[in-house]
Design an enzyme around this catalytic site. Structure first.
Site, PDB file in Angstrom:
ATOM      1  N   LYS A 185      30.477  10.953 -37.551  1.00  0.00           N
ATOM      2  CA  LYS A 185      31.427  12.000 -37.932  1.00  0.00           C
ATOM      3  C   LYS A 185      31.125  13.274 -37.158  1.00  0.00           C
ATOM      4  CE  LYS A 185      32.297   9.960 -42.454  1.00  0.00           C
ATOM      5  NZ  LYS A 185      31.995   9.865 -43.878  1.00  0.00           N
ATOM      6  N   GLN A 200      28.661  13.033 -48.253  1.00  0.00           N
ATOM      7  CA  GLN A 200      28.635  11.573 -48.091  1.00  0.00           C
ATOM      8  C   GLN A 200      28.223  10.914 -49.405  1.00  0.00           C
ATOM      9  OE1 GLN A 200      29.653  10.083 -45.279  1.00  0.00           O
ATOM     10  NE2 GLN A 200      29.143   7.982 -45.846  1.00  0.00           N
ATOM     11  N   ASP A 204      38.039  15.029 -47.880  1.00  0.00           N
ATOM     12  CA  ASP A 204      37.937  13.623 -48.287  1.00  0.00           C
ATOM     13  C   ASP A 204      39.024  13.267 -49.308  1.00  0.00           C
ATOM     14  OD1 ASP A 204      35.978  11.905 -47.224  1.00  0.00           O
ATOM     15  OD2 ASP A 204      34.372  12.967 -48.276  1.00  0.00           O
TER      16      ASP A 204
END
Ligand code: GUN
Length: 292
Positions: free
Chosen positions: A54, A98, A121
């Protein structure tokens, strides 16, 4: 029939180049580039690989990015403190924590703490609610990548029977809602579904997101079906002892002989997820800057 490959690597590369040119022109005009903060707690090797990918993609596309790595023993209060700082950092427009987080940290409390305007997200309950209501929001990156692939390959969705295998908050539930928004007739199957092969056999579009290697068999598929394989499973290599390789949740070799379109693993949904993260971060940046 041999399926057309839905090439996530090539499509993601094209999207990342489109985003890079938008960011280049922002920078040329002296405007704020999009900024992403990636937060990793612990040292799960899989998560480390994803997080590194990422950040690398951010750098290559000209995004500003910061990475916060915390040891596994970090307390929830420490993590919430970092999220607070990122919420108020004007150079940061997107925050990604994450998951999974270590067991002693309440994931839901952490997701609630992220400013919904920076929730690239799409995991904050406000954004999950907006998805349910059909409002514009940040769509979770993996489902968004799946739909973008279908769009770019001009695969029709409207009126089709879609089967989502898996009911996770990250993929199964949001991808089902997104397919519904595109007017598919959607079924969600899971580990207690009575006749999974029968459900798969009736579907025009199958999204496999269960996390079990090659669980969906090619023989179950309807001839010509669209197969989106979201699984990333590391398994022993079949012919080279001691080596491991990646397979999806679908038995690819048999599925590609029956499907009309199929995503490979690797090189399908995975690279698209990262491209969509960048796209969401640029969207967050544009919304935050124009709201100022
Ligand atoms: N872990 C696995 N996939 C994802 C994702 O898309 N976002 C975050 N934050 N964590 C993940």
């Amino acid at each position: 029939m041999t399926a057309t490959i839905l090439d996530g690597s090539a499509t993601a590369k094209a999207i990342r180049e489109e985003l890079k040119s938008q960011v280049d022109s922002l920078r040329q005009r002296g405007e704020t580039p999009p900024g992403l903060a990636v937060v990793l707690v612990g040292d799960d090797p899989g998560s480390r690989v994803y997080v590194d990918q990422k950040q690398k993609a951010c750098d290559k596309a000209g995004f500003y990015s910061i990475m916060s790595r915390f040891p596994a023993a970090t307390t929830e209060a420490e993590l919430l403190g970092q999220i607070d700082r990122l919420n108020t950092n004007a150079a940061i427009h997107g925050i990604l924590v994450q998951v999974p987080l270590p067991k002693h940290i309440d994931e839901s409390r952490v997701m609630h703490a992220i400013d919904p305007r920076k929730d690239v997200d799409g995991f904050h309950p406000i954004n999950v609610g907006k998805l349910m209501l059909g409002d514009d929001t940040f769509f979770p990156c993996t489902p968004l990548g799946c739909l973008e692939l279908l769009k770019r390959y001009r695969v029709p969705i409207q009126g089709k029977r879609a089967l989502v295998v898996g009911r996770s908050n990250i993929v199964g539930k949001p991808v089902a809602m997104m397919l519904l928004r595109e007017h598919a007739t959607v079924t969600i199957a899971h580990s207690r579904t009575a006749d999974l092969p029968g459900e798969v056999g009736r579907a025009d579009i199958v999204v496999a997101a269960i996390g079990k290697p090659e669980f969906v068999k090619g023989a179950w598929l309807k001839e010509g079906a669209v197969v989106l394989d979201v699984g990333i499973n590391e398994v022993p290599h079949p012919t080279t002892p001691g080596q491991r390789h990646l397979v999806g949740d679908v038995e690819f070799a048999t599925a590609r002989e029956r499907a009309g379109w199929i995503t490979p693993v690797p090189g399908g949904a995975g690279p698209m997820t990262i491209a969509m993260l960048l796209q969401n971060t640029l969207k967050a940046r544009n919304q935050l800057v124009s709201a100022k």
